[in-house]
Scaffold this motif. Sequence first.
Motif, PDB file in Angstrom:
ATOM      1  N   GLY A  43       0.810  -1.209   0.000  1.00 21.48           N
ATOM      2  CA  GLY A  43       0.000   0.000   0.000  1.00 21.48           C
ATOM      3  C   GLY A  43       0.847   1.263   0.000  1.00 21.48           C
ATOM      4  N   THR A  44       0.409   2.238  -0.777  1.00 24.99           N
ATOM      5  CA  THR A  44       1.084   3.534  -0.841  1.00 24.99           C
ATOM      6  C   THR A  44       0.131   4.604  -0.348  1.00 24.99           C
ATOM      7  OG1 THR A  44       2.429   2.849  -2.736  1.00 24.99           O
ATOM      8  CG2 THR A  44       2.244   5.215  -2.311  1.00 24.99           C
ATOM      9  N   TYR A  45       0.503   5.224   0.762  1.00 27.32           N
ATOM     10  CA  TYR A  45      -0.294   6.308   1.335  1.00 27.32           C
ATOM     11  C   TYR A  45       0.308   7.642   0.912  1.00 27.32           C
ATOM     12  CZ  TYR A  45      -2.225   9.533   4.782  1.00 27.32           C
ATOM     13  OH  TYR A  45      -2.832  10.600   5.398  1.00 27.32           O
ATOM     14  N   ARG A  46      -0.554   8.596   0.613  1.00 29.82           N
ATOM     15  CA  ARG A  46      -0.046   9.916   0.268  1.00 29.82           C
ATOM     16  C   ARG A  46      -0.998  10.997   0.767  1.00 29.82           C
ATOM     17  NH1 ARG A  46      -1.875   9.051  -5.331  1.00 29.82           N
ATOM     18  NH2 ARG A  46      -3.500  10.587  -5.804  1.00 29.82           N
ATOM     19  N   GLU A  47      -0.423  12.154   1.037  1.00 32.45           N
ATOM     20  CA  GLU A  47      -1.158  13.355   1.372  1.00 32.45           C
ATOM     21  C   GLU A  47      -0.326  14.526   0.884  1.00 32.45           C
ATOM     22  OE1 GLU A  47       0.224  14.100   5.974  1.00 32.45           O
ATOM     23  OE2 GLU A  47      -1.474  12.773   5.605  1.00 32.45           O
ATOM     24  N   PRO A  48      -0.869  15.728   0.827  1.00 30.61           N
ATOM     25  CA  PRO A  48      -0.081  16.863   0.325  1.00 30.61           C
ATOM     26  C   PRO A  48       1.254  16.999   1.065  1.00 30.61           C
ATOM     27  CG  PRO A  48      -2.374  17.486   0.527  1.00 30.61           C
ATOM     28  CD  PRO A  48      -2.268  16.118   1.114  1.00 30.61           C
ATOM     29  N   GLY A  49       2.333  16.907   0.314  1.00 25.56           N
ATOM     30  CA  GLY A  49       3.657  17.034   0.894  1.00 25.56           C
ATOM     31  C   GLY A  49       4.271  15.751   1.402  1.00 25.56           C
ATOM     32  N   SER A  53       6.165   4.887   1.285  1.00 28.07           N
ATOM     33  CA  SER A  53       7.177   4.043   0.648  1.00 28.07           C
ATOM     34  C   SER A  53       6.580   2.896  -0.144  1.00 28.07           C
ATOM     35  CB  SER A  53       8.128   3.488   1.713  1.00 28.07           C
ATOM     36  OG  SER A  53       7.401   2.701   2.648  1.00 28.07           O
ATOM     37  N   GLY A  54       5.287   2.641   0.011  1.00 28.02           N
ATOM     38  CA  GLY A  54       4.649   1.569  -0.753  1.00 28.02           C
ATOM     39  C   GLY A  54       4.722   0.207  -0.099  1.00 28.02           C
ATOM     40  N   ASP A  55       5.004   0.158   1.209  1.00 31.52           N
ATOM     41  CA  ASP A  55       5.112  -1.133   1.881  1.00 31.52           C
ATOM     42  C   ASP A  55       4.059  -1.299   2.974  1.00 31.52           C
ATOM     43  OD1 ASP A  55       6.035   0.671   3.696  1.00 31.52           O
ATOM     44  OD2 ASP A  55       7.862  -0.425   4.224  1.00 31.52           O
ATOM     45  N   ALA A  56       2.979  -0.512   2.932  1.00 31.63           N
ATOM     46  CA  ALA A  56       1.931  -0.626   3.943  1.00 31.63           C
ATOM     47  C   ALA A  56       1.207  -1.962   3.802  1.00 31.63           C
ATOM     48  CB  ALA A  56       0.946   0.525   3.813  1.00 31.63           C
ATOM     49  N   VAL A  57       0.761  -2.514   4.938  1.00 28.12           N
ATOM     50  CA  VAL A  57       0.051  -3.792   4.933  1.00 28.12           C
ATOM     51  C   VAL A  57      -1.022  -3.758   6.009  1.00 28.12           C
ATOM     52  CG1 VAL A  57       1.752  -4.834   6.486  1.00 28.12           C
ATOM     53  CG2 VAL A  57       0.294  -6.312   5.106  1.00 28.12           C
ATOM     54  N   MET A  58      -2.157  -4.404   5.717  1.00 29.20           N
ATOM     55  CA  MET A  58      -3.253  -4.561   6.681  1.00 29.20           C
ATOM     56  C   MET A  58      -3.824  -5.952   6.505  1.00 29.20           C
ATOM     57  SD  MET A  58      -6.770  -2.325   7.143  1.00 29.20           S
ATOM     58  CE  MET A  58      -7.462  -2.837   5.552  1.00 29.20           C
ATOM     59  N   MET A  59      -4.128  -6.625   7.614  1.00 24.78           N
ATOM     60  CA  MET A  59      -4.645  -7.988   7.546  1.00 24.78           C
ATOM     61  C   MET A  59      -5.911  -8.110   8.385  1.00 24.78           C
ATOM     62  SD  MET A  59      -1.081 -10.198   7.709  1.00 24.78           S
ATOM     63  CE  MET A  59      -0.315  -9.241   9.040  1.00 24.78           C
ATOM     64  N   LEU A  60      -6.872  -8.896   7.886  1.00 24.51           N
ATOM     65  CA  LEU A  60      -8.124  -9.164   8.568  1.00 24.51           C
ATOM     66  C   LEU A  60      -8.352 -10.663   8.613  1.00 24.51           C
ATOM     67  CD1 LEU A  60     -10.405  -6.547   6.739  1.00 24.51           C
ATOM     68  CD2 LEU A  60      -9.368  -6.265   8.983  1.00 24.51           C
ATOM     69  N   MET A  61      -8.930 -11.138   9.704  1.00 22.82           N
ATOM     70  CA  MET A  61      -9.281 -12.552   9.814  1.00 22.82           C
ATOM     71  C   MET A  61     -10.554 -12.683  10.639  1.00 22.82           C
ATOM     72  SD  MET A  61      -6.932 -15.867  10.840  1.00 22.82           S
ATOM     73  CE  MET A  61      -6.604 -15.459  12.552  1.00 22.82           C
ATOM     74  N   ARG A  62     -11.406 -13.611  10.231  1.00 21.81           N
ATOM     75  CA  ARG A  62     -12.641 -13.828  10.976  1.00 21.81           C
ATOM     76  C   ARG A  62     -12.338 -14.342  12.379  1.00 21.81           C
ATOM     77  NH1 ARG A  62     -17.130 -13.242   7.982  1.00 21.81           N
ATOM     78  NH2 ARG A  62     -16.905 -13.333   5.714  1.00 21.81           N
ATOM     79  N   PRO A  63     -13.179 -14.009  13.366  1.00 16.99           N
ATOM     80  CA  PRO A  63     -14.435 -13.269  13.199  1.00 16.99           C
ATOM     81  C   PRO A  63     -14.263 -11.753  13.203  1.00 16.99           C
ATOM     82  CG  PRO A  63     -14.231 -13.998  15.463  1.00 16.99           C
ATOM     83  CD  PRO A  63     -13.037 -14.554  14.728  1.00 16.99           C
ATOM     84  N   TYR A  64     -13.247 -11.229  13.897  1.00 23.40           N
ATOM     85  CA  TYR A  64     -13.116  -9.769  13.979  1.00 23.40           C
ATOM     86  C   TYR A  64     -11.675  -9.364  14.272  1.00 23.40           C
ATOM     87  CZ  TYR A  64     -13.762 -11.356  18.788  1.00 23.40           C
ATOM     88  OH  TYR A  64     -13.671 -12.056  19.966  1.00 23.40           O
ATOM     89  N   LEU A  65     -10.707 -10.103  13.760  1.00 27.68           N
ATOM     90  CA  LEU A  65      -9.306  -9.818  14.030  1.00 27.68           C
ATOM     91  C   LEU A  65      -8.743  -8.897  12.948  1.00 27.68           C
ATOM     92  CD1 LEU A  65      -8.082 -13.379  15.055  1.00 27.68           C
ATOM     93  CD2 LEU A  65      -8.873 -11.533  16.540  1.00 27.68           C
ATOM     94  N   LYS A  66      -7.921  -7.931  13.385  1.00 21.84           N
ATOM     95  CA  LYS A  66      -7.364  -6.951  12.461  1.00 21.84           C
ATOM     96  C   LYS A  66      -5.990  -6.515  12.949  1.00 21.84           C
ATOM     97  CE  LYS A  66      -8.289  -2.325  10.544  1.00 21.84           C
ATOM     98  NZ  LYS A  66      -9.273  -1.205  10.511  1.00 21.84           N
ATOM     99  N   VAL A  67      -5.057  -6.325  12.015  1.00 18.17           N
ATOM    100  CA  VAL A  67      -3.763  -5.743  12.345  1.00 18.17           C
ATOM    101  C   VAL A  67      -3.308  -4.863  11.189  1.00 18.17           C
ATOM    102  CG1 VAL A  67      -2.422  -7.716  11.452  1.00 18.17           C
ATOM    103  CG2 VAL A  67      -1.415  -6.198  13.176  1.00 18.17           C
ATOM    104  N   VAL A  68      -2.805  -3.690  11.512  1.00 22.38           N
ATOM    105  CA  VAL A  68      -2.207  -2.775  10.543  1.00 22.38           C
ATOM    106  C   VAL A  68      -0.705  -2.832  10.750  1.00 22.38           C
ATOM    107  CG1 VAL A  68      -2.044  -0.396   9.740  1.00 22.38           C
ATOM    108  CG2 VAL A  68      -4.244  -1.294  10.550  1.00 22.38           C
ATOM    109  N   GLY A  69      -0.001  -3.250   9.704  1.00 24.06           N
ATOM    110  CA  GLY A  69       1.426  -3.529   9.818  1.00 24.06           C
ATOM    111  C   GLY A  69       1.656  -5.025   9.811  1.00 24.06           C
TER     112      GLY A  69
END
Length: 235
Positions: A43-49, A53-69
């Motif tokens: 993933g590539t995140y951008r905002e003005p300025g 780097s294009g290495d973002a990651v997010m994972m989801l797993m049932r029933p309600y598990l989530k991690v960013v990174g």
Amino acid sequence: VSASPAAAQRRPLTADEIVARHIEARGGADAIRAIRTLVYDHGTYREPGYQGSGDAVMMLMRPYLKVVGHPDRNPDFLEGYDGAAWEWYGDPGIVLRTISDASEAARHYADIEGPLLDYASKGSRAELLGIAEIGNRPAHQIRLTMMDGYATDFFIDARTYMLIASRHTAEVHAFGDAVLSETRFEDFRRVAGVLFPFRSAEVEIATGRELNAMQWGSIEANADLPVAWFCPPNV
């Protein structure tokens, strides 16, 4: 006396019918429910300025598990949800259990299918507010209110029935006026038979000016993921 078929076609759609058409347009409820895990990567995140780097990651797993990174790729900072929201800071090596807005943001969007599928069984209610213009496209404006009172307006394209924008509703802050913005969704691609937006952008409603954006390079479904990845480090 029952209405004629022509009259039935002219009858305005209900919120339930619009949401049902949206679920079908994405690929159908069965296909969505068949997804066990999702890995959003490159993933590539951008905002003005700023350009990520294009290495973002997010994972989801049932029933309600989530991690960013990723525990192996982003050991210095992680955030997730394992029944409660958490954040990990490698320096100085602490885990925080967050509350209030940060916790709600994680809790409300920790499931794979999103809040619209089977919303009534989750204690949510849907209300049709009318037709809105999103980027010069007519869209059904559906307000979904969750059982804890948290509300989101979803904008479902009147032609394709895909979700093209969302807007969170909240009370006015005590100090000053916040910038009114909405998140728009684009670049839909099929993953395991289900359409997902690979790009999202937050835009200022009044001007259409982009405030920030995320572009995912890949989305993988049904990978085998360790449950431990979704829990904070044991320190």
